[in-house]
Design a protein around this motif. Structure first.
Motif, PDB file in Angstrom:
ATOM      1  N   ARG A   1       0.810  -1.218   0.000  1.00 34.81           N
ATOM      2  CA  ARG A   1       0.000   0.000   0.000  1.00 34.81           C
ATOM      3  C   ARG A   1       0.841   1.263   0.000  1.00 34.81           C
ATOM      4  NH1 ARG A   1      -2.529  -2.650   4.520  1.00 34.81           N
ATOM      5  NH2 ARG A   1      -2.064  -0.815   5.758  1.00 34.81           N
ATOM      6  N   LEU A   2       2.163   1.113   0.056  1.00 36.55           N
ATOM      7  CA  LEU A   2       3.043   2.287   0.070  1.00 36.55           C
ATOM      8  C   LEU A   2       2.997   2.994  -1.271  1.00 36.55           C
ATOM      9  CD1 LEU A   2       6.310   1.116   1.870  1.00 36.55           C
ATOM     10  CD2 LEU A   2       4.670   2.802   2.665  1.00 36.55           C
ATOM     11  N   GLY A   3       2.951   4.310  -1.212  1.00 41.38           N
ATOM     12  CA  GLY A   3       3.018   5.107  -2.425  1.00 41.38           C
ATOM     13  C   GLY A   3       4.380   5.749  -2.546  1.00 41.38           C
ATOM     14  N   ALA A   4       4.483   6.696  -3.453  1.00 40.31           N
ATOM     15  CA  ALA A   4       5.732   7.429  -3.633  1.00 40.31           C
ATOM     16  C   ALA A   4       5.992   8.279  -2.397  1.00 40.31           C
ATOM     17  CB  ALA A   4       5.633   8.311  -4.874  1.00 40.31           C
ATOM     18  N   LYS A   5       7.263   8.634  -2.198  1.00 45.33           N
ATOM     19  CA  LYS A   5       7.612   9.504  -1.076  1.00 45.33           C
ATOM     20  C   LYS A   5       6.936  10.846  -1.249  1.00 45.33           C
ATOM     21  CE  LYS A   5      12.044   7.864   0.570  1.00 45.33           C
ATOM     22  NZ  LYS A   5      13.418   8.247   0.867  1.00 45.33           N
ATOM     23  N   VAL A   6       6.432  11.379  -0.176  1.00 41.13           N
ATOM     24  CA  VAL A   6       5.822  12.703  -0.189  1.00 41.13           C
ATOM     25  C   VAL A   6       6.816  13.680   0.403  1.00 41.13           C
ATOM     26  CG1 VAL A   6       3.920  14.106   0.671  1.00 41.13           C
ATOM     27  CG2 VAL A   6       3.518  11.743   0.014  1.00 41.13           C
ATOM     28  N   ASN A   7       7.157  14.678  -0.363  1.00 36.16           N
ATOM     29  CA  ASN A   7       8.085  15.704   0.110  1.00 36.16           C
ATOM     30  C   ASN A   7       7.262  16.800   0.768  1.00 36.16           C
ATOM     31  OD1 ASN A   7       9.861  17.784   0.502  1.00 36.16           O
ATOM     32  ND2 ASN A   7      10.669  17.778  -1.587  1.00 36.16           N
ATOM     33  N   PRO A   8       7.404  16.995   2.093  1.00 44.15           N
ATOM     34  CA  PRO A   8       6.589  18.008   2.768  1.00 44.15           C
ATOM     35  C   PRO A   8       6.890  19.423   2.281  1.00 44.15           C
ATOM     36  CG  PRO A   8       8.282  17.150   4.237  1.00 44.15           C
ATOM     37  CD  PRO A   8       8.329  16.324   2.986  1.00 44.15           C
ATOM     38  N   ASN A   9       8.061  19.618   1.637  1.00 48.94           N
ATOM     39  CA  ASN A   9       8.406  20.938   1.129  1.00 48.94           C
ATOM     40  C   ASN A   9       7.963  21.135  -0.312  1.00 48.94           C
ATOM     41  OD1 ASN A   9       9.698  21.666   3.547  1.00 48.94           O
ATOM     42  ND2 ASN A   9      11.488  20.488   2.951  1.00 48.94           N
ATOM     43  N   ALA A  10       7.345  20.103  -0.883  1.00 43.64           N
ATOM     44  CA  ALA A  10       6.907  20.212  -2.273  1.00 43.64           C
ATOM     45  C   ALA A  10       5.721  21.154  -2.368  1.00 43.64           C
ATOM     46  CB  ALA A  10       6.520  18.833  -2.802  1.00 43.64           C
ATOM     47  N   GLY A  11       5.564  21.733  -3.521  1.00 46.78           N
ATOM     48  CA  GLY A  11       4.416  22.596  -3.746  1.00 46.78           C
ATOM     49  C   GLY A  11       4.653  24.003  -3.231  1.00 46.78           C
ATOM     50  N   THR A  12       3.657  24.839  -3.463  1.00 45.65           N
ATOM     51  CA  THR A  12       3.716  26.232  -3.042  1.00 45.65           C
ATOM     52  C   THR A  12       2.593  26.477  -2.054  1.00 45.65           C
ATOM     53  OG1 THR A  12       4.623  26.855  -5.188  1.00 45.65           O
ATOM     54  CG2 THR A  12       3.688  28.622  -3.851  1.00 45.65           C
ATOM     55  N   LYS A  13       2.971  26.920  -0.856  1.00 46.67           N
ATOM     56  CA  LYS A  13       1.982  27.140   0.199  1.00 46.67           C
ATOM     57  C   LYS A  13       1.410  28.550   0.108  1.00 46.67           C
ATOM     58  CE  LYS A  13       3.425  23.771   3.521  1.00 46.67           C
ATOM     59  NZ  LYS A  13       4.654  23.176   3.808  1.00 46.67           N
ATOM     60  N   VAL A  14       0.113  28.626   0.346  1.00 50.48           N
ATOM     61  CA  VAL A  14      -0.602  29.897   0.370  1.00 50.48           C
ATOM     62  C   VAL A  14      -1.227  30.046   1.749  1.00 50.48           C
ATOM     63  CG1 VAL A  14      -2.521  31.183  -0.635  1.00 50.48           C
ATOM     64  CG2 VAL A  14      -1.067  29.804  -2.110  1.00 50.48           C
ATOM     65  N   ASN A  15      -0.925  31.151   2.412  1.00 47.52           N
ATOM     66  CA  ASN A  15      -1.534  31.451   3.709  1.00 47.52           C
ATOM     67  C   ASN A  15      -2.839  32.185   3.482  1.00 47.52           C
ATOM     68  OD1 ASN A  15       0.528  30.417   5.398  1.00 47.52           O
ATOM     69  ND2 ASN A  15       1.750  32.234   5.015  1.00 47.52           N
ATOM     70  N   VAL A  16      -3.877  31.735   4.151  1.00 51.12           N
ATOM     71  CA  VAL A  16      -5.203  32.357   4.055  1.00 51.12           C
ATOM     72  C   VAL A  16      -5.573  32.800   5.462  1.00 51.12           C
ATOM     73  CG1 VAL A  16      -7.582  32.036   3.307  1.00 51.12           C
ATOM     74  CG2 VAL A  16      -5.766  30.705   2.226  1.00 51.12           C
ATOM     75  N   SER A  17      -5.887  34.083   5.629  1.00 48.98           N
ATOM     76  CA  SER A  17      -6.227  34.569   6.966  1.00 48.98           C
ATOM     77  C   SER A  17      -7.390  35.552   6.883  1.00 48.98           C
ATOM     78  CB  SER A  17      -5.009  35.211   7.638  1.00 48.98           C
ATOM     79  OG  SER A  17      -4.500  36.262   6.855  1.00 48.98           O
TER      80      SER A  17
END
Length: 130
Positions: free
Chosen positions: A6-22
């Motif tokens: 059931r293991l998938g590919a490694k997930v990089n927690p730093n991947a992607g672009t984070k958007v802060n919503v406040s």
């Protein structure tokens, strides 16, 4: 099957672009953010909201986009748009203390604190650090 199957590919927690919503209403849920922000592009994981110790929303969250271009579009589309009567603040997450060069809402870096430093009269360390 086993857990290994059931293991998938490694997930990089730093991947992607984070958007802060406040500046969100306390009634806004993760599903609301998912509906709104997934309309712009592919999200990595689910949006997250921050809660206080009592379990009440702090009115801010994070959405992570797979592509930086989608994150920029979200900032342009949704910054200052009212949700439940409150204008959302939508900004690219800044890494460290440096402004994000791609953030259209970023201003010049602010040096030091606001206003002049107190002189420290009566503070014996003022002679050294004042």
């Amino acid at each position: 099957g086993s857990a290994l199957s059931r293991l998938g590919a490694k997930v990089n927690p730093n991947a992607g672009t984070k958007v802060n919503v406040s500046n969100l209403s306390h009634d806004v849920l993760e599903d609301d953010l998912l509906d709104i922000f997934s309309a712009v592009g592919e999200l990595i994981g689910s949006p997250s909201l921050f809660y206080d110790r009592a379990g009440r929303s702090q009115g801010r969250g994070i959405v992570t986009y797979a592509r930086q271009s989608d994150a920029l579009t979200a900032v342009k589309e949704y910054h200052q748009r009212a949700l439940d009567g409150k204008p959302m603040r939508v900004e690219l997450e800044r890494r460290g203390n440096t402004p994000n060069p791609f953030d259209p809402n970023a201003s010049a870096p602010v040096r030091g604190g606001a206003g002049p430093k107190p002189t420290g009269a009566g503070n014996p360390k003022a002679a050294f650090f004042g």
